[in-house]
Design a protein around this motif. Structure first.
Motif, PDB file in Angstrom:
ATOM      1  N   VAL A   5       0.838  -1.201   0.000  1.00 20.95           N
ATOM      2  CA  VAL A   5       0.000   0.000   0.000  1.00 20.95           C
ATOM      3  C   VAL A   5       0.872   1.251   0.000  1.00 20.95           C
ATOM      4  N   THR A   6       1.954   1.223   0.742  1.00 19.87           N
ATOM      5  CA  THR A   6       2.859   2.378   0.790  1.00 19.87           C
ATOM      6  C   THR A   6       3.484   2.633  -0.568  1.00 19.87           C
ATOM      7  N   VAL A   7       3.916   1.571  -1.255  1.00 21.42           N
ATOM      8  CA  VAL A   7       4.527   1.724  -2.577  1.00 21.42           C
ATOM      9  C   VAL A   7       3.505   2.252  -3.576  1.00 21.42           C
ATOM     10  N   LEU A   8       2.300   1.710  -3.545  1.00 15.54           N
ATOM     11  CA  LEU A   8       1.260   2.180  -4.467  1.00 15.54           C
ATOM     12  C   LEU A   8       0.878   3.628  -4.189  1.00 15.54           C
ATOM     13  N   LEU A   9       0.809   4.002  -2.932  1.00 18.74           N
ATOM     14  CA  LEU A   9       0.504   5.385  -2.573  1.00 18.74           C
ATOM     15  C   LEU A   9       1.607   6.331  -3.040  1.00 18.74           C
ATOM     16  N   ALA A  10       2.855   5.911  -2.906  1.00 19.61           N
ATOM     17  CA  ALA A  10       3.969   6.735  -3.373  1.00 19.61           C
ATOM     18  C   ALA A  10       3.926   6.892  -4.893  1.00 19.61           C
ATOM     19  N   ALA A  15       2.705  10.187  -9.686  1.00 15.44           N
ATOM     20  CA  ALA A  15       1.942  10.319 -10.927  1.00 15.44           C
ATOM     21  C   ALA A  15       1.025  11.540 -10.871  1.00 15.44           C
ATOM     22  N   GLY A  16       0.400  11.770  -9.735  1.00 14.17           N
ATOM     23  CA  GLY A  16      -0.475  12.942  -9.587  1.00 14.17           C
ATOM     24  C   GLY A  16       0.285  14.246  -9.689  1.00 14.17           C
ATOM     25  N   SER A  17       1.489  14.284  -9.138  1.00  8.73           N
ATOM     26  CA  SER A  17       2.275  15.514  -9.220  1.00  8.73           C
ATOM     27  C   SER A  17       2.747  15.773 -10.648  1.00  8.73           C
ATOM     28  N   LEU A  18       3.031  14.718 -11.402  1.00  9.87           N
ATOM     29  CA  LEU A  18       3.438  14.891 -12.798  1.00  9.87           C
ATOM     30  C   LEU A  18       2.280  15.367 -13.664  1.00  9.87           C
ATOM     31  N   VAL A  19       1.080  14.881 -13.391  1.00 19.95           N
ATOM     32  CA  VAL A  19      -0.085  15.291 -14.169  1.00 19.95           C
ATOM     33  C   VAL A  19      -0.409  16.759 -13.885  1.00 19.95           C
ATOM     34  N   VAL A  36       8.472   8.918 -18.797  1.00 17.29           N
ATOM     35  CA  VAL A  36       7.655   9.019 -17.577  1.00 17.29           C
ATOM     36  C   VAL A  36       7.237   7.628 -17.107  1.00 17.29           C
ATOM     37  N   ALA A  37       6.763   6.804 -18.038  1.00 15.72           N
ATOM     38  CA  ALA A  37       6.329   5.453 -17.658  1.00 15.72           C
ATOM     39  C   ALA A  37       7.504   4.637 -17.132  1.00 15.72           C
ATOM     40  N   GLY A  38       8.651   4.745 -17.802  1.00 13.83           N
ATOM     41  CA  GLY A  38       9.830   4.011 -17.331  1.00 13.83           C
ATOM     42  C   GLY A  38      10.283   4.476 -15.958  1.00 13.83           C
ATOM     43  N   LEU A  40       8.356   5.845 -13.605  1.00  9.09           N
ATOM     44  CA  LEU A  40       7.385   5.388 -12.603  1.00  9.09           C
ATOM     45  C   LEU A  40       7.558   3.900 -12.297  1.00  9.09           C
ATOM     46  N   ILE A  41       7.730   3.107 -13.340  1.00 13.15           N
ATOM     47  CA  ILE A  41       7.904   1.668 -13.122  1.00 13.15           C
ATOM     48  C   ILE A  41       9.214   1.394 -12.385  1.00 13.15           C
ATOM     49  N   GLY A  42      10.302   2.051 -12.812  1.00 17.49           N
ATOM     50  CA  GLY A  42      11.590   1.853 -12.143  1.00 17.49           C
ATOM     51  C   GLY A  42      11.554   2.309 -10.689  1.00 17.49           C
ATOM     52  N   GLY A  43      10.887   3.435 -10.440  1.00 22.12           N
ATOM     53  CA  GLY A  43      10.769   3.917  -9.059  1.00 22.12           C
ATOM     54  C   GLY A  43       9.959   2.982  -8.187  1.00 22.12           C
ATOM     55  N   ALA A  44       8.877   2.438  -8.746  1.00 23.08           N
ATOM     56  CA  ALA A  44       8.061   1.495  -7.985  1.00 23.08           C
ATOM     57  C   ALA A  44       8.843   0.224  -7.671  1.00 23.08           C
ATOM     58  N   LEU A  45       9.606  -0.276  -8.657  1.00 27.38           N
ATOM     59  CA  LEU A  45      10.406  -1.479  -8.415  1.00 27.38           C
ATOM     60  C   LEU A  45      11.498  -1.229  -7.379  1.00 27.38           C
ATOM     61  N   LEU A  46      12.188  -0.104  -7.514  1.00 28.51           N
ATOM     62  CA  LEU A  46      13.252   0.219  -6.565  1.00 28.51           C
ATOM     63  C   LEU A  46      12.694   0.472  -5.164  1.00 28.51           C
ATOM     64  N   GLY A  47      11.593   1.193  -5.077  1.00 26.69           N
ATOM     65  CA  GLY A  47      10.964   1.447  -3.775  1.00 26.69           C
ATOM     66  C   GLY A  47      10.479   0.174  -3.116  1.00 26.69           C
ATOM     67  N   GLY A  48       9.914  -0.734  -3.919  1.00 29.09           N
ATOM     68  CA  GLY A  48       9.461  -2.012  -3.374  1.00 29.09           C
ATOM     69  C   GLY A  48      10.618  -2.853  -2.874  1.00 29.09           C
ATOM     70  N   ALA A  49      11.737  -2.822  -3.601  1.00 32.18           N
ATOM     71  CA  ALA A  49      12.909  -3.590  -3.172  1.00 32.18           C
ATOM     72  C   ALA A  49      13.488  -3.037  -1.879  1.00 32.18           C
TER      73      ALA A  49
END
Length: 94
Positions: A5-10, A15-19, A36-38, A40-49
């Motif tokens: 939930v924390t990773v998804l919220l981040a 994404a909201g700030s970029l929009v 942008v997509a890369g 977001l995906i890379g940040g989510a993967l790194l944050g999750g790790a």
């Protein structure tokens, strides 16, 4: 569950700030959208790790030490200064 939930919220916050700050739309062959997509995906993967990693130091398990049986005894000693016998309590451990 809490980490997910924390990773998804981040990711949603980023994404909201970029929009909200996005400039006028230009296609540019899709390079910006891919970046942008890369990101977001890379940040989510790194944050999750990082969130799922273990702490760097784990404290050792507590160790319980059983103290020896001790008791107090009265001991007599000669006091040279006063020239008399005195007594004191001394702790004796087996």
């Amino acid at each position: 569950m809490k980490k997910t939930v924390t990773v998804l919220l981040a990711a949603a916050t980023i994404a909201g700030s970029l929009v909200g700050v996005a400039p006028a739309a230009k296609a540019d062959g899709g390079r910006i959208a891919a970046g942008v997509a890369g990101g977001l995906i890379g940040g989510a993967l790194l944050g999750g790790a990082i969130a799922a990693s273990r702490p760097a130091y784990a404290a050792p398990a507590p160790v319980y030490v059983e103290e020896p049986d001790c008791h107090w005894v009265r001991e007599r000693f000669w006091d040279d200064y006063a020239g008399v016998w005195r007594s004191r309590r001394v702790r004796v451990c087996d």
